[in-house]
Design a protein around this motif. Structure first.
Motif, short mmCIF file in Angstrom:
data_model
loop_
_atom_site.label_atom_id
_atom_site.label_comp_id
_atom_site.label_asym_id
_atom_site.label_seq_id
_atom_site.Cartn_x
_atom_site.Cartn_y
_atom_site.Cartn_z
N ASN A 9 6.36 -5.81 3.58
CA ASN A 9 7.06 -5.53 4.82
C ASN A 9 6.95 -6.72 5.78
O ASN A 9 6.22 -6.68 6.76
CB ASN A 9 6.52 -4.25 5.47
CG ASN A 9 7.28 -3.88 6.73
OD1 ASN A 9 8.39 -4.36 6.96
ND2 ASN A 9 6.69 -3.02 7.54
N PHE A 60 4.39 1.53 -2.55
CA PHE A 60 3.30 0.97 -1.73
C PHE A 60 3.84 -0.19 -0.92
O PHE A 60 4.52 -1.07 -1.44
CB PHE A 60 2.15 0.49 -2.62
CG PHE A 60 0.88 0.25 -1.86
CD1 PHE A 60 0.03 1.29 -1.55
CD2 PHE A 60 0.53 -1.03 -1.46
CE1 PHE A 60 -1.15 1.07 -0.84
CE2 PHE A 60 -0.64 -1.26 -0.75
CZ PHE A 60 -1.48 -0.20 -0.44
N ILE A 61 3.53 -0.19 0.37
CA ILE A 61 4.02 -1.21 1.28
C ILE A 61 2.87 -2.11 1.73
O ILE A 61 1.87 -1.64 2.27
CB ILE A 61 4.70 -0.57 2.50
CG1 ILE A 61 5.89 0.29 2.04
CG2 ILE A 61 5.16 -1.63 3.50
CD1 ILE A 61 6.51 1.13 3.14
N LEU A 62 3.03 -3.41 1.48
CA LEU A 62 2.02 -4.40 1.85
C LEU A 62 2.43 -5.14 3.12
O LEU A 62 3.62 -5.35 3.36
CB LEU A 62 1.86 -5.43 0.73
CG LEU A 62 1.26 -4.95 -0.59
CD1 LEU A 62 1.46 -6.04 -1.65
CD2 LEU A 62 -0.22 -4.64 -0.42
N ALA A 71 0.77 -1.34 8.28
CA ALA A 71 1.70 -2.09 7.44
C ALA A 71 3.13 -1.58 7.53
O ALA A 71 4.05 -2.24 7.06
CB ALA A 71 1.23 -2.09 5.98
N LYS A 105 4.37 2.00 6.97
CA LYS A 105 4.91 3.14 6.24
C LYS A 105 5.44 4.24 7.15
O LYS A 105 6.47 4.85 6.87
CB LYS A 105 3.87 3.70 5.27
CG LYS A 105 2.73 4.48 5.90
CD LYS A 105 1.78 5.02 4.83
CE LYS A 105 0.70 5.91 5.41
NZ LYS A 105 -0.12 5.25 6.45
N SER A 145 3.06 4.79 0.88
CA SER A 145 1.67 4.51 1.23
C SER A 145 1.55 3.06 1.69
O SER A 145 2.33 2.20 1.29
CB SER A 145 0.73 4.72 0.03
OG SER A 145 0.76 6.05 -0.43
N SER A 146 0.54 2.81 2.52
CA SER A 146 0.25 1.45 2.95
C SER A 146 -1.05 1.47 3.72
O SER A 146 -1.48 2.54 4.18
CB SER A 146 1.37 0.89 3.85
OG SER A 146 1.27 1.44 5.16
N ILE A 194 -5.54 -1.69 -0.15
CA ILE A 194 -4.67 -2.64 -0.84
C ILE A 194 -5.05 -2.79 -2.31
O ILE A 194 -4.19 -3.01 -3.17
CB ILE A 194 -4.70 -4.00 -0.12
CG1 ILE A 194 -4.00 -3.89 1.24
CG2 ILE A 194 -4.05 -5.10 -0.96
CD1 ILE A 194 -4.15 -5.11 2.12
N TRP A 235 -2.92 -1.04 -5.11
CA TRP A 235 -1.48 -1.32 -5.20
C TRP A 235 -0.92 -1.08 -6.59
O TRP A 235 0.25 -0.68 -6.75
CB TRP A 235 -1.21 -2.77 -4.79
CG TRP A 235 -1.80 -3.78 -5.74
CD1 TRP A 235 -3.06 -4.30 -5.72
CD2 TRP A 235 -1.16 -4.37 -6.88
NE1 TRP A 235 -3.26 -5.17 -6.76
CE2 TRP A 235 -2.09 -5.24 -7.48
CE3 TRP A 235 0.12 -4.25 -7.43
CZ2 TRP A 235 -1.79 -5.97 -8.63
CZ3 TRP A 235 0.42 -4.99 -8.57
CH2 TRP A 235 -0.52 -5.84 -9.16
#
Length: 214
Positions: A174, A127-129, A21, A23, A16-17, A162, A165
Motif C-alpha cells: 500500500n 495481506f497489505i504491506l 498499513a 486495511k 489483514s495488515s 508481517i 505474509w
C-alpha cells in the motif's frame, strides 16, 4: 458480480495488515463502492472509542460473555490482540454466505488462519504491506488516536504480523491507497468469477448442450 443470470456462493474476503498499513481504510472504501459485500462485525472486549456505535463498528461485550461465546461455538475465529479479545460471530456470516452475499473481514493473521481452517475454499486472504517501516510509523503517529507508548507497541508487533505474509493468497504493498484499493477490487472480481463459486453453472451448461427438438 456473478455471471449474468447465475447463482453463486459468496466469498469470505479477508483483509489483514499490521496496524497503520491501511486495511481498515481500504475496507471502508470497498464497502462504500460495492453493494454486494457486507462487513462481518466482530465481537470485542475492548472499550468503545468515541464515535463508535455498538453493532455497527463492533459488538462490545465483557470478558465472561466473550468466553461463553467461545465455549458455545458461536465464534468462527477469535484472538487476543493488544490485551483485548476479538472474534467473528458465526451465525450472521453463514447466513450471508448461503444467500450469495460476500463477507468482508478486517482481521489479523490469527483470525485469518482460523477462518481458513473452518471455511477453506470460501476464504480469500489478502495481506497489505506498508511501503516501509518508517512510513508505517509516520501513519500511526499521524492518526493522533494513540499515545507514544501505544504506537511503540504497535510498531513492535508489526514485525511479527508481517512475518505471516506467506499465509495469504495475495500480498499487496500500500504505497498509494487508490492504487491498492483498485488491486483489491480486481482480486474480488476475479474470485467471484471462479468456477467453483458459480453454483448455477452446471445447469446453465447442460441447457446449452441439450439438442433442440424440431
Amino acid at each position: 458480480m456473478p455471471l449474468p443470470g447465475l447463482d453463486r456462493r459468496g466469498v469470505l474476503f479477508v483483509l489483514s495488515s499490521p496496524s497503520g498499513a491501511g486495511k481498515s481504510t481500504i475496507a471502508r472504501m470497498l464497502l462504500a463502492a460495492d453493494k454486494d459485500i457486507d462487513l462481518s462485525v466482530s465481537v470485542t472486549t475492548r472499550p468503545m472509542r468515541p464515535g463508535e456505535v455498538d453493532g455497527r463498528d463492533y459488538h462490545f461485550v465483557d470478558v465472561p460473555t466473550f468466553k461463553d461465546m467461545v465455549g458455545d461455538g458461536e465464534l468462527m475465529e477469535w484472538a487476543h490482540v493488544f490485551d483485548h479479545r476479538y472474534g467473528t460471530p458465526r451465525a450472521p456470516v453463514e447466513a450471508m454466505l448461503a444467500a450469495g452475499r460476500d463477507v468482508l473481514f478486517d482481521i489479523d493473521w490469527q483470525g485469518a488462519q482460523q477462518l481458513y481452517q473452518q471455511a477453506g475454499g470460501d476464504v480469500v486472504r489478502v495481506f497489505i504491506l506498508p511501503p516501509s517501516v518508517h512510513e508505517l510509523e509516520r501513519r500511526l503517529l499521524s492518526r493522533g488516536t494513540d499515545d507514544k507508548n501505544v504506537v511503540e507497541g504497535r510498531m513492535a508487533r508489526a514485525n511479527s504480523e508481517i512475518s505471516h505474509w506467506d499465509g495469504y493468497d495475495y500480498v499487496l504493498i500500500n504505497d498509494d491507497v487508490e492504487s491498492c484499493f483498485a488491486q483489491v477490487c480486481h482480486i474480488l472480481i476475479a474470485e467471484r468469477l471462479r468456477r467453483s463459486r458459480q453454483t448455477g453453472l452446471i445447469g446453465f451448461v447442460r441447457k446449452l448442450m441439450t439438442p433442440k427438438t424440431a
